[in-house]
Design a protein around this motif. Structure first.
Motif, PDB file in Angstrom:
ATOM      1  N   ILE A 150      60.829   3.752  21.578  1.00  0.00           N
ATOM      2  CA  ILE A 150      60.303   4.955  20.951  1.00  0.00           C
ATOM      3  C   ILE A 150      61.486   5.685  20.335  1.00  0.00           C
ATOM      4  O   ILE A 150      62.353   6.198  21.055  1.00  0.00           O
ATOM      5  CB  ILE A 150      59.579   5.855  21.964  1.00  0.00           C
ATOM      6  N   ILE A 151      61.556   5.701  19.002  1.00  0.00           N
ATOM      7  CA  ILE A 151      62.706   6.255  18.296  1.00  0.00           C
ATOM      8  C   ILE A 151      62.269   7.475  17.499  1.00  0.00           C
ATOM      9  O   ILE A 151      61.382   7.390  16.644  1.00  0.00           O
ATOM     10  CB  ILE A 151      63.344   5.222  17.351  1.00  0.00           C
ATOM     11  N   GLY A 152      62.881   8.601  17.795  1.00  0.00           N
ATOM     12  CA  GLY A 152      62.574   9.834  17.086  1.00  0.00           C
ATOM     13  C   GLY A 152      63.565  10.106  15.972  1.00  0.00           C
ATOM     14  O   GLY A 152      64.747   9.771  16.084  1.00  0.00           O
ATOM     15  N   PHE A 153      63.075  10.702  14.891  1.00  0.00           N
ATOM     16  CA  PHE A 153      63.919  11.080  13.751  1.00  0.00           C
ATOM     17  C   PHE A 153      63.731  12.577  13.526  1.00  0.00           C
ATOM     18  O   PHE A 153      62.610  13.045  13.318  1.00  0.00           O
ATOM     19  CB  PHE A 153      63.538  10.279  12.508  1.00  0.00           C
ATOM     20  N   LYS A 154      64.841  13.315  13.550  1.00  0.00           N
ATOM     21  CA  LYS A 154      64.763  14.774  13.483  1.00  0.00           C
ATOM     22  C   LYS A 154      65.705  15.298  12.398  1.00  0.00           C
ATOM     23  O   LYS A 154      66.888  14.955  12.370  1.00  0.00           O
ATOM     24  CB  LYS A 154      65.132  15.377  14.832  1.00  0.00           C
ATOM     25  N   ASN A 155      65.151  16.125  11.513  1.00  0.00           N
ATOM     26  CA  ASN A 155      65.967  16.770  10.487  1.00  0.00           C
ATOM     27  C   ASN A 155      66.876  17.807  11.123  1.00  0.00           C
ATOM     28  O   ASN A 155      66.413  18.674  11.861  1.00  0.00           O
ATOM     29  CB  ASN A 155      65.085  17.455   9.448  1.00  0.00           C
ATOM     30  N   VAL A 156      68.166  17.729  10.822  1.00  0.00           N
ATOM     31  CA  VAL A 156      69.109  18.760  11.254  1.00  0.00           C
ATOM     32  C   VAL A 156      69.313  19.751  10.109  1.00  0.00           C
ATOM     33  O   VAL A 156      69.145  20.957  10.283  1.00  0.00           O
ATOM     34  CB  VAL A 156      70.445  18.142  11.693  1.00  0.00           C
ATOM     35  N   THR A 157      69.678  19.251   8.934  1.00  0.00           N
ATOM     36  CA  THR A 157      69.645  20.108   7.749  1.00  0.00           C
ATOM     37  C   THR A 157      68.196  20.170   7.256  1.00  0.00           C
ATOM     38  O   THR A 157      67.380  19.295   7.557  1.00  0.00           O
ATOM     39  CB  THR A 157      70.538  19.552   6.626  1.00  0.00           C
ATOM     40  N   GLU A 158      67.871  21.207   6.517  1.00  0.00           N
ATOM     41  CA  GLU A 158      66.496  21.382   6.051  1.00  0.00           C
ATOM     42  C   GLU A 158      66.072  20.226   5.149  1.00  0.00           C
ATOM     43  O   GLU A 158      66.812  19.805   4.269  1.00  0.00           O
ATOM     44  CB  GLU A 158      66.369  22.706   5.275  1.00  0.00           C
ATOM     45  N   VAL A 217      57.435  -1.070  18.742  1.00  0.00           N
ATOM     46  CA  VAL A 217      58.276   0.016  18.236  1.00  0.00           C
ATOM     47  C   VAL A 217      57.379   1.184  17.832  1.00  0.00           C
ATOM     48  O   VAL A 217      56.366   0.981  17.155  1.00  0.00           O
ATOM     49  CB  VAL A 217      59.106  -0.424  17.006  1.00  0.00           C
ATOM     50  N   ILE A 218      57.742   2.382  18.241  1.00  0.00           N
ATOM     51  CA  ILE A 218      57.071   3.590  17.770  1.00  0.00           C
ATOM     52  C   ILE A 218      58.116   4.476  17.114  1.00  0.00           C
ATOM     53  O   ILE A 218      59.113   4.851  17.741  1.00  0.00           O
ATOM     54  CB  ILE A 218      56.362   4.341  18.912  1.00  0.00           C
ATOM     55  N   LEU A 219      57.903   4.756  15.832  1.00  0.00           N
ATOM     56  CA  LEU A 219      58.792   5.613  15.061  1.00  0.00           C
ATOM     57  C   LEU A 219      58.174   7.004  14.995  1.00  0.00           C
ATOM     58  O   LEU A 219      57.016   7.151  14.612  1.00  0.00           O
ATOM     59  CB  LEU A 219      58.983   5.048  13.649  1.00  0.00           C
ATOM     60  N   VAL A 220      58.948   8.018  15.329  1.00  0.00           N
ATOM     61  CA  VAL A 220      58.406   9.370  15.463  1.00  0.00           C
ATOM     62  C   VAL A 220      59.135  10.317  14.513  1.00  0.00           C
ATOM     63  O   VAL A 220      60.359  10.494  14.610  1.00  0.00           O
ATOM     64  CB  VAL A 220      58.560   9.893  16.904  1.00  0.00           C
ATOM     65  N   ASP A 221      58.380  10.904  13.593  1.00  0.00           N
ATOM     66  CA  ASP A 221      58.908  11.974  12.751  1.00  0.00           C
ATOM     67  C   ASP A 221      58.729  13.276  13.526  1.00  0.00           C
ATOM     68  O   ASP A 221      57.619  13.788  13.652  1.00  0.00           O
ATOM     69  CB  ASP A 221      58.146  11.999  11.419  1.00  0.00           C
ATOM     70  N   ILE A 222      59.820  13.796  14.060  1.00  0.00           N
ATOM     71  CA  ILE A 222      59.754  14.904  15.012  1.00  0.00           C
ATOM     72  C   ILE A 222      59.779  16.244  14.295  1.00  0.00           C
ATOM     73  O   ILE A 222      60.712  16.543  13.546  1.00  0.00           O
ATOM     74  CB  ILE A 222      60.936  14.833  15.998  1.00  0.00           C
ATOM     75  N   ASN A 223      58.750  17.037  14.527  1.00  0.00           N
ATOM     76  CA  ASN A 223      58.745  18.433  14.124  1.00  0.00           C
ATOM     77  C   ASN A 223      58.582  19.326  15.349  1.00  0.00           C
ATOM     78  O   ASN A 223      59.096  20.437  15.396  1.00  0.00           O
ATOM     79  CB  ASN A 223      57.618  18.702  13.126  1.00  0.00           C
ATOM     80  N   GLY A 224      57.837  18.824  16.342  1.00  0.00           N
ATOM     81  CA  GLY A 224      57.623  19.582  17.567  1.00  0.00           C
ATOM     82  C   GLY A 224      58.602  19.172  18.656  1.00  0.00           C
ATOM     83  O   GLY A 224      59.567  18.445  18.423  1.00  0.00           O
ATOM     84  N   ASN A 225      58.326  19.626  19.864  1.00  0.00           N
ATOM     85  CA  ASN A 225      59.233  19.417  20.988  1.00  0.00           C
ATOM     86  C   ASN A 225      58.826  18.190  21.801  1.00  0.00           C
ATOM     87  O   ASN A 225      58.215  18.297  22.857  1.00  0.00           O
ATOM     88  CB  ASN A 225      59.235  20.665  21.883  1.00  0.00           C
ATOM     89  N   VAL A 226      59.169  17.002  21.285  1.00  0.00           N
ATOM     90  CA  VAL A 226      58.828  15.769  22.000  1.00  0.00           C
ATOM     91  C   VAL A 226      60.040  14.874  22.203  1.00  0.00           C
ATOM     92  O   VAL A 226      59.901  13.710  22.573  1.00  0.00           O
ATOM     93  CB  VAL A 226      57.717  14.984  21.253  1.00  0.00           C
ATOM     94  N   GLU A 227      61.241  15.417  21.994  1.00  0.00           N
ATOM     95  CA  GLU A 227      62.432  14.580  22.119  1.00  0.00           C
ATOM     96  C   GLU A 227      62.525  13.916  23.479  1.00  0.00           C
ATOM     97  O   GLU A 227      62.996  12.784  23.592  1.00  0.00           O
ATOM     98  CB  GLU A 227      63.700  15.416  21.882  1.00  0.00           C
ATOM     99  N   ASN A 228      62.101  14.628  24.532  1.00  0.00           N
ATOM    100  CA  ASN A 228      62.243  14.108  25.887  1.00  0.00           C
ATOM    101  C   ASN A 228      61.384  12.872  26.139  1.00  0.00           C
ATOM    102  O   ASN A 228      61.615  12.132  27.093  1.00  0.00           O
ATOM    103  CB  ASN A 228      61.879  15.181  26.907  1.00  0.00           C
ATOM    104  N   ILE A 233      67.089   9.391  19.811  1.00  0.00           N
ATOM    105  CA  ILE A 233      66.848  10.302  18.701  1.00  0.00           C
ATOM    106  C   ILE A 233      67.896  10.053  17.619  1.00  0.00           C
ATOM    107  O   ILE A 233      69.090   9.939  17.914  1.00  0.00           O
ATOM    108  CB  ILE A 233      66.941  11.780  19.139  1.00  0.00           C
ATOM    109  N   ILE A 234      67.436   9.953  16.385  1.00  0.00           N
ATOM    110  CA  ILE A 234      68.320   9.894  15.227  1.00  0.00           C
ATOM    111  C   ILE A 234      68.322  11.278  14.593  1.00  0.00           C
ATOM    112  O   ILE A 234      67.262  11.805  14.224  1.00  0.00           O
ATOM    113  CB  ILE A 234      67.843   8.858  14.191  1.00  0.00           C
ATOM    114  N   TYR A 235      69.499  11.880  14.469  1.00  0.00           N
ATOM    115  CA  TYR A 235      69.617  13.210  13.885  1.00  0.00           C
ATOM    116  C   TYR A 235      70.055  13.074  12.429  1.00  0.00           C
ATOM    117  O   TYR A 235      71.140  12.539  12.140  1.00  0.00           O
ATOM    118  CB  TYR A 235      70.625  14.045  14.677  1.00  0.00           C
ATOM    119  N   LEU A 236      69.218  13.544  11.513  1.00  0.00           N
ATOM    120  CA  LEU A 236      69.443  13.341  10.081  1.00  0.00           C
ATOM    121  C   LEU A 236      70.104  14.560   9.450  1.00  0.00           C
ATOM    122  O   LEU A 236      69.645  15.694   9.604  1.00  0.00           O
ATOM    123  CB  LEU A 236      68.120  13.068   9.373  1.00  0.00           C
ATOM    124  N   ILE A 237      71.179  14.296   8.728  1.00  0.00           N
ATOM    125  CA  ILE A 237      71.889  15.341   7.992  1.00  0.00           C
ATOM    126  C   ILE A 237      72.014  14.922   6.540  1.00  0.00           C
ATOM    127  O   ILE A 237      72.504  13.818   6.246  1.00  0.00           O
ATOM    128  CB  ILE A 237      73.294  15.582   8.587  1.00  0.00           C
TER     129      ILE A 237
END
Length: 328
Positions: A150-158, A217-228, A233-237
């Motif tokens: 389960i891999i999360g992708f989270k925007n760090v910059t807008e 494989v589950i790819l997660v576009d993270i907007n809410g609080n599900v990192e745990n 987690i992949i942090y995108l800049i």
């Protein structure tokens, strides 16, 4: 005066020695309850949870909490394992629902002495719940049980491009793996016109994982609080000057917080030397440098190379071998 909404526990609630102005019995959607009580004055509502249609889904209770003043609700829980699970109770507290009980005798006490947070804090798991691995039903026909990532992708910059990147990764991975892609607390996936893309709320995410336990494989576009609930987690800049300046002004300690995290530069125009300079100035290590991508293509060498670097050994890199091809 009080209101009683009952179903399974109608008899027990009818024997409560309290002042009641209105009592209804049956199973109601949240919308039906809103229609009945939105303009109805009452002191407290004693609500039998089994009277709420779909009550075992925490998202239904979330809708209830949005539409009612939950300080005026006393929720009588049933004896089901799901409703009494630590996760469900913690989510009730997270939504500001403090007055709940499984004991009919506690209702009169709560009418006079409503709970505060300190009274239910023991149910609240601030660190979140790590969903148990769903490996046992993830099966490869040639290798047997292989586990699930389960891999999360989270925007760090807008607007760093997590939604498009997850979509492209899904297109490339599905040639080799059983893949699900889900967007949490948003639904920009709808603009890709791909019915295989899913979306859900943070509260529904655990249920989504359970329903998709066969995915490798589950790819997660993270907007809410599900990192745990993600394995990684992949942090995108997006390393543009304006985006970085905005990020630093919003949080001057962001790169200290991201130290030892998996940072990916996305929509990047930086070359190798620029990336080295970025690492020196930020004090953060860059896991991968992704250029601007064509979202109309489902076979891009740079995407395959990125997936290989993540350890997806079945994906062909530019030389026909994944970075971890030893595991093929």
């Amino acid at each position: 005066m009080n209101v009683i909404v009952s179903n399974k526990y109608q008899t027990l609630l009818s024997n409560l020695d309290i002042d009641v102005i209105k009592s209804v019995n049956g199973v109601f959607t949240v919308e039906e309850l809103v229609a009945q009580f939105a303009n109805f004055f009452y002191n407290k509502m004693i609500l039998d949870i089994t009277a709420i249609e779909g009550y075992e889904e925490i998202s239904v209770i979330q809708t209830l909490s949005v539409n009612f003043d939950m300080s005026k609700i006393i929720l009588l829980l049933d004896d089901s394992a799901k409703v009494n699970s630590p996760m469900y109770l913690s989510q009730l507290v997270s939504m500001g629902i403090y007055n709940f009980t499984t004991d009919i005798d506690s209702i009169k006490f709560l009418l006079i002495n409503p709970n505060q947070y300190k009274d239910v804090a023991q149910f609240h798991n601030l660190s979140g719940f790590k969903t148990p691995k769903l490996n046992e039903t993830a099966v490869d026909v040639t290798k047997g049980k292989i586990g699930q990532r389960i891999i999360g992708f989270k925007n760090v910059t807008e607007h760093a491009g997590s939604t498009t990147l997850v979509y492209l990764l899904k297109l490339h991975l599905e040639k080799y793996y059983k893949v699900k892609a889900v967007e949490v607390d948003a639904n920009d996936f709808v603009f890709f016109n791909d019915s295989s893309l899913d979306y859900c709320t943070s509260l529904e995410f655990s249920s989504f994982l359970s329903r998709n336990s066969e995915a490798e494989v589950i790819l997660v576009d993270i907007n809410g609080n599900v990192e745990n609930m993600c394995d990684e987690i992949i942090y995108l800049i997006e390393p543009g000057l304006v985006k970085l300046n905005k990020l630093i002004r919003r949080n001057s300690k962001i790169f200290s917080e991201l130290r030892d995290k998996k940072i990916v530069l996305n929509r990047s125009v930086l070359d190798a030397k620029d990336v080295t300079d970025f690492e020196k100035e930020s004090g953060a290590k860059v896991f991968y440098n992704l250029p601007c991508l064509d979202d109309k293509l489902d076979n891009q060498t740079v995407i395959n190379q990125f997936l290989s670097s993540l350890g997806f050994s079945r994906v062909d890199g530019s030389d026909g071998r994944g970075l971890f091809s030893i595991f093929k």
